[in-house]
Design a protein around this motif. Structure first.
Motif: not given
Length: 248
Positions: A174-193
């Motif tokens: 539960y906690y790992p998926h809470y962290v790793h599934d989140a939207k961390a960046h806006p669509l305009t600034t995401v990258s493959l990194l």
């Protein structure tokens, strides 16, 4: 693209305000256990949802991202390491759910509907003119972004049981998926990194949003995904009456 980010963020906030999610910490123990057992069936549908979408995707870059995410669900091909679904079971056992409860649990009508409608939405997306965009958008929003929001609300209730006396977080699912599934960046600034599944999918989605029609498809797909998630939690609204929590 900023308008789509604002649209998406508004949907996320609307989901956060779902009465059941907002009152998770107040639910009776039996109702919280029932919620987790039903949510488990939705989690079990995660991998076939990805498989179905992969069957229908034609965009090679999107396919590679979806395949990579799916393979992370089974981190050891030799069978020595638990899959993410097994990690979920271990977390449930630590939370006090018994094996007997796991054995006896069955998906409710509302849970079956939530799963079947997800499969139907994927199939519909695959037959559309914007199939690749719709499929990747659904995988990202239904399977990643909104899942992180769910676990964000569930985690405070789980944390005492899944945190050791030494303060170590013992959650494997539960906690790992809470962290790793989140939207961390806006669509305009995401990258493959980007580290999260959501942002990795967003790198391809942002490149497919080339026409006004594609933006409409993005909005429609996310609205439908939110409806599926909200409908699943609606079945637990009666639990709020038992603890005197507000309902809409």
């Amino acid at each position: 693209m900023r308008d789509l980010d604002a649209f998406e963020d508004a949907l996320i906030e609307r989901f956060r305000q779902h009465p059941v999610l907002a009152a998770t910490t107040s639910l009776a123990d039996a109702d919280f256990t029932a919620l987790l057992l039903q949510r488990r069936f939705v989690s079990l549908a995660f991998t076939p949802s990805y498989d179905l979408a992969i069957d229908l995707l034609r965009d090679e870059a999107g396919l590679r991202i979806a395949r990579a995410i799916l393979r992370e669900e089974y981190p050891d091909g030799r069978g020595h390491t638990r899959s993410h679904r097994e990690d979920m079971k271990e977390d449930l056992l630590q939370l006090g759910v018994t094996r007997e409860e796991l054995v006896a649990s069955r998906p409710t009508k509302a849970t079956r509907r939530a799963i079947e409608d997800a499969f139907a939405l994927i199939a519909d997306a695959g037959g559309s003119d914007d199939a690749d965009l719709r499929l990747l958008t659904f995988l990202r929003f239904w399977g990643e972004v909104l899942v992180s929001v769910e676990y964000e609300h569930l985690w405070p209730r789980m944390a005492p049981a899944l945190t050791g006396e030494d303060g170590r977080n013992r959650s494997r699912f539960y906690y790992p998926h809470y962290v790793h599934d989140a939207k961390a960046h806006p669509l305009t600034t995401v990258s493959l990194l980007s580290a999260t599944h959501s942002d990795r999918l967003a790198t391809r989605i942002s490149r497919l949003l080339t026409r006004p029609e594609s933006r409409d498809a993005f909005r429609e797909t996310e609205e439908r995904a939110l409806h599926l998630k909200s409908a699943f939690y609606d079945q637990f609204l009666p639990a709020l009456d038992r603890v005197g929590a507000p309902q809409p």
